[in-house]
Enzyme design. Structure first.
Site, PDB file in Angstrom:
ATOM      1  N   GLN A 122       0.861  -1.186   0.000  1.00 25.43           N
ATOM      2  CA  GLN A 122       0.000   0.000   0.000  1.00 25.43           C
ATOM      3  C   GLN A 122       0.898   1.236   0.000  1.00 25.43           C
ATOM      4  O   GLN A 122       1.230   1.752  -1.051  1.00 25.43           O
ATOM      5  CB  GLN A 122      -0.982  -0.036   1.166  1.00 25.43           C
ATOM      6  CG  GLN A 122      -2.120  -1.038   0.934  1.00 25.43           C
ATOM      7  CD  GLN A 122      -3.201  -0.999   1.997  1.00 25.43           C
ATOM      8  OE1 GLN A 122      -3.372  -0.020   2.718  1.00 25.43           O
ATOM      9  NE2 GLN A 122      -3.949  -2.087   2.115  1.00 25.43           N
ATOM     10  N   CYS A 126       7.309  -0.485   3.879  1.00 25.08           N
ATOM     11  CA  CYS A 126       7.777  -1.731   4.501  1.00 25.08           C
ATOM     12  C   CYS A 126       8.105  -2.793   3.470  1.00 25.08           C
ATOM     13  O   CYS A 126       8.712  -3.811   3.791  1.00 25.08           O
ATOM     14  CB  CYS A 126       6.734  -2.273   5.477  1.00 25.08           C
ATOM     15  SG  CYS A 126       5.301  -3.024   4.651  1.00 25.08           S
ATOM     16  N   LEU A 273      32.715  -7.428  23.700  1.00 30.37           N
ATOM     17  CA  LEU A 273      32.754  -8.212  22.471  1.00 30.37           C
ATOM     18  C   LEU A 273      31.436  -8.003  21.733  1.00 30.37           C
ATOM     19  O   LEU A 273      30.364  -8.068  22.332  1.00 30.37           O
ATOM     20  CB  LEU A 273      32.940  -9.695  22.785  1.00 30.37           C
ATOM     21  CG  LEU A 273      34.384 -10.213  22.877  1.00 30.37           C
ATOM     22  CD1 LEU A 273      35.135  -9.541  24.000  1.00 30.37           C
ATOM     23  CD2 LEU A 273      34.400 -11.727  23.062  1.00 30.37           C
ATOM     24  N   THR A 278      22.885  -6.602  18.598  1.00 32.13           N
ATOM     25  CA  THR A 278      21.449  -6.440  18.847  1.00 32.13           C
ATOM     26  C   THR A 278      21.166  -5.911  20.243  1.00 32.13           C
ATOM     27  O   THR A 278      20.062  -5.431  20.510  1.00 32.13           O
ATOM     28  CB  THR A 278      20.717  -7.778  18.667  1.00 32.13           C
ATOM     29  OG1 THR A 278      21.304  -8.745  19.540  1.00 32.13           O
ATOM     30  CG2 THR A 278      20.811  -8.258  17.232  1.00 32.13           C
ATOM     31  N   LEU A 280      24.004  -4.197  22.205  1.00 28.29           N
ATOM     32  CA  LEU A 280      24.862  -3.020  22.333  1.00 28.29           C
ATOM     33  C   LEU A 280      24.403  -1.889  21.410  1.00 28.29           C
ATOM     34  O   LEU A 280      24.403  -0.718  21.801  1.00 28.29           O
ATOM     35  CB  LEU A 280      26.302  -3.417  21.988  1.00 28.29           C
ATOM     36  CG  LEU A 280      27.408  -2.462  22.464  1.00 28.29           C
ATOM     37  CD1 LEU A 280      27.466  -2.446  23.972  1.00 28.29           C
ATOM     38  CD2 LEU A 280      28.745  -2.893  21.887  1.00 28.29           C
ATOM     39  N   LEU A 420      33.599 -15.608  27.078  1.00 29.50           N
ATOM     40  CA  LEU A 420      32.748 -16.792  27.097  1.00 29.50           C
ATOM     41  C   LEU A 420      32.996 -17.568  25.808  1.00 29.50           C
ATOM     42  O   LEU A 420      32.752 -17.061  24.716  1.00 29.50           O
ATOM     43  CB  LEU A 420      31.277 -16.384  27.206  1.00 29.50           C
ATOM     44  CG  LEU A 420      30.231 -17.496  27.102  1.00 29.50           C
ATOM     45  CD1 LEU A 420      30.411 -18.532  28.199  1.00 29.50           C
ATOM     46  CD2 LEU A 420      28.814 -16.905  27.171  1.00 29.50           C
ATOM     47  N   GLU A1285     -11.335   4.878   6.231  1.00 31.32           N
ATOM     48  CA  GLU A1285     -11.360   4.892   7.695  1.00 31.32           C
ATOM     49  C   GLU A1285     -12.333   3.915   8.326  1.00 31.32           C
ATOM     50  O   GLU A1285     -12.128   3.460   9.453  1.00 31.32           O
ATOM     51  CB  GLU A1285     -11.749   6.299   8.180  1.00 31.32           C
ATOM     52  CG  GLU A1285     -10.816   7.398   7.765  1.00 31.32           C
ATOM     53  CD  GLU A1285     -11.416   8.757   8.102  1.00 31.32           C
ATOM     54  OE1 GLU A1285     -11.035   9.319   9.137  1.00 31.32           O
ATOM     55  OE2 GLU A1285     -12.275   9.220   7.337  1.00 31.32           O
TER      56      GLU A1285
END
Length: 1354
Positions: A122, A126, A273, A278, A280, A420, A1285
């Site tokens: 439309q 997106c 690290l 996603t 930080l 880790l 609407e």
């Protein structure tokens, strides 16, 4: 000055082209790199990848990344959100953007072709993200399953379409589509049902096809871009040296070996690290976190190793969550069930954790180390006794992933120099059971309000607890374990007594203060014990299975466990995610209509293909112009305060900062006295604009904002809620009132009277394209060119002229297309255009202003929250005799459109009902919040909900089904409204009856009641609502329109009109009109843009009448031209169109015409309380069925049927798209979209993380839309109606279905059925309304003893 150190070369590929960057800045994301192209030497600008939220939450910036996986030795293709990907992380990878997939200039990819032709675009903002998510899916799965498609699109938001056609386009690639039509039969069972209907149009007149599948090109995987051989060679022979990229403020270090990484961690112990960025990334963007050195372990293959041993699974910390999901699924398929219970719990949460793009990016190690309080995996890993394998130069070390680690205690944490390496997750044991639970605002891509993991180990062959673990997320600063409670329950038998004790102990231990961050305190406390009860039931059920499997002899053991009542079993089932299906039915065009006449046919959106390829140009896609500057806005941090002083000195000294624009720089008028463009000496809300910083780049402007000091002096009072406003007599305009009959007398003669309240929250527009404007000053005569995303360019033009004190004719406003508006781009763009214009005049340079999502949501306001009080008098048979409604809307700090919204609210309150004695009153409250403004439906979605709540309350008191009371009180014959406008309700009645018939409402009502008798913890609800929606503005002057049509000598036609393309397909419809009138194909025609220079004095594209009035203007222009051409055509009747045009030109006949429509007559006299304010009405009805989970408050939408009166649709594909999109948006208003404000008036919900619009999983599982056949109206163009609407309110059918289910639960629990109606019906409200033993047992705080985190503003 010393020379900055030299960066290494960054090498990656974009759409098959090599990019070598020698000055890569770690703070630059892939999105910025692609769009702004300020460091690429190649002539490419890839603006198809859109900026919409900047936090990875909406999917508009989705691209595909391809990289060689050294472990599997395969190429991995996966979708990512470019706004979170630092370019420095791309070394050695290939990026594919929407432009690399296909183009309208060369070759379309089937994904692009199908999403466009199936009407899945439309506004189109997106669409590139949707295309890339599907494309990445198809690169991995040529024939994906329905489940894979739903999963792939779960991280993509769309505000326009309602998702159904997007899914439809994806389903054409799927193998196991739930629709039988896709399985080769060619016919759909839903079509059979439709054809059997008794519609007046007759079954042969009804069409259910909006697209022709046979036109689609097949998917050919051999035509895809290959992975660049150069990158393959790089990956197979990786260089081991460390790569370093030096930015202006940040250094990115990417070691090539594990040893190098460990050495760097010693050298830079504070450096985080970064793998997926996603966690930080959003923290650095929104919370101001800053790290001068970032270490990237992306090239360390040891962090991606997966090891399977006899006791468990060890997963490398560098594995993405998507990889972890696949690894777990593989282990579950290989191992005996008893060993996989922890893995199953993890897999369950991984399916709903974030969106696919985030799962593809986020690493397991990053997720664990971030230790977010809402982590979905950490509670499961904690109770599952997972261990963390750490590495440092000193060697390996293992620590348990337990509560101490999750709380960040130094003794249980990583040392600064440690990393880790991997996570060990043990197998579960024979008599060990593990479950996981989560509840979020919506089912997909939403952070949980509360999650939990629970594990129990029984002594063999018994129901005695040997070990127990319970952990919760979302109820504290970290994941919280109920260790003390678990210890006290050891040795207990698994029965009701244990459950009661467990609930009491856990509520004592997991203590949530009344002022807790995130609010929803009582809901969270209830979930804590509700989840515990679910676990109790699950374990009971599993115990029986275990006894059968492992106990010998079975004997009495099976009978020791408490029996679960059949009515309780449904509590064990999670709602499935189902692929929506349904039909879209409309009346086909007359068989005699010429094929070239497109009116009434489902024509694809004119820009559909360009949306799908990313070639549709939006405001911020316009290339940077010479000497362009960027503006960022400084907003108030106080709700009501005097500005004592402002200090810009530090900001002005920063590199790149050019100037600061304040109220003192305005040469003309600074808005109005009550509503200034820029604040002077006082601010009236948090988010009010104070000034604008102008700099060479957006980054420099935004950094400068942080260095501006503003000193305030707080003023009293601070009014935030409607309740506060009423108390302080704080209103924006006089009361609006309509009355008919004698209401006091009527109340004396009724059988019963009910009084009640309705609270309806606000709604954020959440258009995908935020507010943006580009102002270009010309060198002569004070002229300005303004490119702006607006519904009303003429208003922008007038506001800029008055602000600069120059004539309107010096300003040209141009709108190519708008990435969604919904009313939010009617008035607001004028403010941003004017402020940017002041900056442009002051600096003499072009100014670009693009709002971040957070600022857009903070500044612009939205739908008015409403508080309604009603008093309704009725007879015992359900006939309503008297209705008195008083409404208050929260207008915010200035008038804006609040008076008009109040008027429309009052005018539309009666909805579909004829009630003899009525009194409607409305007030707009002045509060210290950003001003609320126009929004799709303009008061009707709020007001009609109050009316329908009254009707529902009457039904409950009479013991009647609500639909019976609705039917009894509906308009039946030609009549007059409360404001004395005559209308015929025949079509309304037809819509209502057809909706009930098509939905099989009455038989389904019986089945719902039967289900509810058999199930205690799950309840179904069903509701049908009618609608009488008035279209248009209540003034004739706002219905005028103009058009300009040119015919060129080659026969091509250029159409220009006063409407703006917002995604509603107005340009497509205008060419359909022109095509019919000129009797030539649409392919001969073109619409360029809307411009105040070509069509002046336009009216806002709003109130559902854009196509109506502009269509009449286009029609008028075409008829003028055709009349001029008549003599030429008569002279050469066999001639071609081009011949006639050439002949007309040679005969000096003007081939340009202005069309004009004077408008529908409309007026309203408020003193008399009467008028004809609306040109016509749109009628409709919707029926929805839902199922709620009484223990969590979540719900599933089982089915929705909509029947809408479109009369003769100009374009059924576009009109059905508008109905579906409006319905889903309305459903969001009434169920998930919740604005949270602090007591000080600060908006908390400022991103898709906190504000949840519907996602792909919110579409009803069966979604049917029918346009009522054989309906006519002589007033409008070709008897069509404006449908932009009206569908919004029909979303309330879901709300009332939920309310129906809740009412059933309350009746069964002997709780008073009367409860205050509050919208949205969030999981919190649904759960707390389903009162039970668990809501009763939670502690409740005295409101006077704490300050709540958020407060209701309605």
């Amino acid at each position: 000055m010393p020379c900055p150190p030299q960066s290494d070369e960054l090498v990656f590929f974009v759409n098959g082209r090599k990019v070598t960057e020698r000055n890569a800045d770690p703070e630059v994301t892939l999105l910025v790199f692609l769009r702004k192209n300020w460091i690429l030497f190649q002539p490419i600008r890839l603006t198809g990848t859109k900026y919409a939220c900047g936090r990875g939450g909406c999917g508009a910036c989705t691209v595909m990344v391809s990289k060689y996986d050294p472990v599997s030795k395969k190429i991995r293709h996966f979708s990512v959100t470019a706004c979170l990907v630092p370019i420095c992380s791309l070394h050695g990878v290939a990026v594919t953007t929407v432009e690399g997939v296909g183009s309208v200039r060369t070759r379309l990819h089937p994904v692009q072709e199908r999403i466009a032709k199936i009407h899945g675009t439309q506004c189109g903002f997106c669409t590139p993200g949707m295309v890339m998510s599907m494309y990445a899916l198809l690169r991995n799965h040529l024939q994906p399953s329905d489940e894979q498609l739903m999963e792939a699109l779960g991280g993509n938001l769309c505000r326009c379409t309602g998702y159904r056609p997007i899914l439809e386009s994806g389903k054409t690639f799927c193998t196991d589509s739930s629709c039988c039509q896709q399985k080769g039969s060619g016919k759909c069972c839903l079509d059979q049902k439709e054809n059997g209907s008794s519609s007046p149009g007759g079954k042969n007149d009804i069409c259910t096809e909006l697209f022709a599948k046979e036109e689609f090109q097949p998917l050919d995987p051999t035509q895809e871009l290959i992975f660049p051989p150069e990158l393959l060679k790089m990956a197979q022979n990786p260089e081991k040296r460390t790569l370093t990229f030096y930015g202006e403020r940040v250094t990115w270090i990417s070691p090539g070996t594990l040893q190098d990484l460990l050495e760097l961690k010693v050298k830079h112990p504070e450096a985080p690290l970064v793998l997926g960025n996603t966690s930080l990334g959003p923290a650095m963007k929104s919370q101001g976190h800053f790290h001068p050195i970032l270490l990237s372990p992306a090239r360390i293959s040891e962090l991606n190793i997966v090891t399977k041993t006899s006791d468990g699974l060890t997963i490398g910390a560098g594995c993405s969550l998507a990889q972890v999901k696949d690894i777990l699924a593989e282990s579950i398929s290989e191992l005996p069930e008893e060993k996989t219970r922890t893995y199953r719990a993890l897999l369950k949460h991984l399916q709903s954790l974030a969106g696919q793009q985030i799962r593809n990016m986020a690493s397991l190690g990053g997720h664990i180390i971030s230790r977010h309080c809402y982590s979905d995996l950490n509670p499961i890993l904690a109770v599952g006794n997972a261990a963390l394998n750490l590495l440092s130069e000193e060697g390996p070390r293992q620590i348990p992933l337990n509560t101490h680690f999750l709380a960040g205690l130094a003794s249980a944490d990583l040392k600064p120099e440690e990393i880790l390496e991997s996570v060990h997750i043990p197998h579960s044991q024979k008599w060990e059971l593990v479950s996981a639970f989560r509840q979020a605002q919506c089912r997909q891509n939403a952070l949980p309000d509360v999650n939990a993991a629970m594990r129990v180990l029984f002594r063999e062959d018994t129901d005695t607890i040997e070990d127990l673990g319970i952990a919760y997320g979302g109820v504290g600063a970290a994941t919280i374990s109920a260790q003390k409670s678990c210890q006290q329950l050891l040795g207990r038998r698994w029965n009701e007594l244990m459950l009661d004790e467990a609930c009491r102990l856990v509520l004592d231990e997991v203590c949530l203060p009344g002022s807790a961050l995130g609010g929803k305190v009582e809901f969270k406390r209830t979930l804590i014990v509700s989840f515990l009860f679910k676990f109790y039931l699950e374990v009971l059920q599993e115990l029986k299975t275990l006894v059968k499997q492992f106990s010998a002899p079975v004997s009495a053991l099976m009978y020791r466990y408490p029996e679960i009542s059949d009515r309780f079993l449904s509590a064990l089932e999670d709602f499935p995610v189902a692929m929506p299906q349904g039909i879209q039915a409309y009346q086909r065009v007359d068989s005699h209509q010429p094929l070239r006449d497109p009116v009434g046919r489902p024509i694809m959106h004119l820009s559909g293909l360009k949306h799908a390829t990313g070639e549709a140009v939006f405001c911020d896609d316009i290339p940077r112009v010479d000497k362009e500057l960027f503006m960022a806005l400084v907003t108030s941090t106080k709700a009501h305060a005097k500005i004592i002083s402002t200090d810009f000195s530090e900001a002005l000294e920063l590199p790149g900062v050019v100037d600061v624009v304040t109220a003192g720089d305005i040469l003309g008028t600074n808005g109005t006295e009550d509503d200034p463009l820029l604040a002077g000496d006082k601010v009236l809300c948090v988010g009010q604009i104070i000034c604008g910083v102008v700099a060479e780049t957006d980054v420099q402007a935004k950094r400068a904002i942080e260095n501006i000091t503003i000193t305030y002096e707080d003023l009293e009072p601070v009014i935030v809620s409607i309740e506060d406003a009423i108390k302080h007599n704080s209103f924006l305009c006089p009361e609006k009132k309509l009355e008919q009959g004698n209401i006091e007398e009527a109340f004396e003669k009724v059988d019963q009277i009910v009084e009640g309240e309705v609270h309806i929250g606000g709604q954020e527009h959440f258009y995908m394209e935020t507010q943006r404007v580009l102002v270009i000053p010309k060198t002569e005569d004070k002229e300005l060119d303004i490119y702006v995303s607006t519904q009303d360019p003429a208003h922008v033009q007038k506001t800029v002229a008055s602000t600069l004190n120059i004539p309107i004719n010096r300003i040209s406003c141009r709108v190519k297309r708008v990435g969604g508006g919904f009313g939010g781009k009617v008035g607001r763009p004028a403010v941003f255009g004017a402020i940017a214009a002041v900056g442009a005049v002051k600096t003499g340079r072009p100014i670009r202003l693009v709002l971040d999502r957070e600022d857009d949501m903070l500044i612009t306001g939205g739908r008015h929250p409403l508080f309604g009080k009603y008093k309704v008098g009725f007879m015992n048979n359900g006939r309503i005799k008297a209705l008195d409604i008083e409404c208050y809307i929260n207008g915010g700090c200035t008038l804006d459109d609040s008076e008009l919204v109040t008027e429309f609210l009052i005018l539309k309150l009666e909805n579909a009902y004829k009630i003899r004695n009525l009194r409607f009153r409305g007030r707009a409250c002045m509060t210290h919040l950003p001003s609320n403004t126009a929004f799709r439906g303009f008061g009707f979605p709020q007001g009609a909900l109050v009316t329908e709540a009254c009707v529902t309350a009457v039904a409950a008191k009479c013991g009647l089904p609500p639909e019976k009371v609705r039917e009894k009180n509906m308009y039946k014959t030609v009549d007059k409204t409360i404001y004395k406008q005559a209308f015929n309700p025949e079509t309304l009645i037809r819509c209502w009856k057809e909706c009930l018939e098509k939905s099989s409402f009455h038989s389904r009502r019986v089945r719902v009641e039967e289900f509810n008798r058999k199930n205690y913890w799950k309840k179904k609800g069903i509701a049908a609502v009618p609608m009488k929606f008035s279209v248009g503005f209540a003034a004739t002057g706002y219905h005028q329109a103009a058009a300009l049509v040119h015919i060129y000598t080659d026969g091509s036609v250029l159409v220009t009109h006063g409407g703006n393309e917002l995604g509603q397909g107005i340009h497509t419809k205008m060419l359909q009109v022109a095509s019919r009138e000129l009797k030539i194909p649409m392919s001969h025609m073109h619409i360029c843009e809307t411009s105040t220079a070509t069509v002046p004095n336009t009216i806002a594209t709003a109130a559902s009448i854009g196509a109506d009035v502009n269509g009449r203007a286009v029609q008028n222009a075409c008829q003028i031209l055709l009349k001029r051409l008549e003599p030429v055509m008569k002279k050469n009747p066999e001639g071609a169109w081009e011949d006639w045009i050439q002949a007309a030109f040679e005969q000096r006949i003007s081939l340009s015409a202005t069309g004009y429509f004077r408008g529908y007559k409309a007026f309203m006299d408020w003193e008399k309380g009467e008028g004809d304010p609306f040109p016509y009405y749109v009628y409709g009805a919707a029926c929805s069925e839902v199922e709620i989970d009484c223990l969590t408050g979540t719900h599933r939408k089982i089915r929705t049927d909509i029947v809408m009166d479109a009369c003769c649709s100009l374009n059924p594909a576009i009109d059905i798209g508008q109905i579906e999109g409006a319905f889903i948006q309305g459903m969001g208003l009434y169920t998930t979209e919740e604005l949270q404000y602090s007591p000080e008036g600060v908006l908390y919900s400022r991103s898709p993380d906190e504000y949840k619009i519907p996602t792909i999983t919110d579409v009803p599982e069966e979604f049917n839309v029918s346009l009522l056949p054989s309906s006519q109206t002589p007033l409008t163009i070709y008897s069509s109606k404006g449908l932009g609407e009206s569908g919004m309110f029909l979303g309330s059918s879901v709300f009332f279905a939920i309310a129906d289910a809740v009412a059933t639960a309350r009746r069964e629990r002997d709780v008073a059925e009367d409860f205050t109606v509050k919208s949205p019906a969030t999981p919190e409200r649904v759960r707390m309304a389903c009162a039970d033993r668990f809501t009763e047992m939670i502690p409740r705080d005295d409101p006077k003893t704490f300050k709540p985190w958020s407060i209701p503003i309605a």
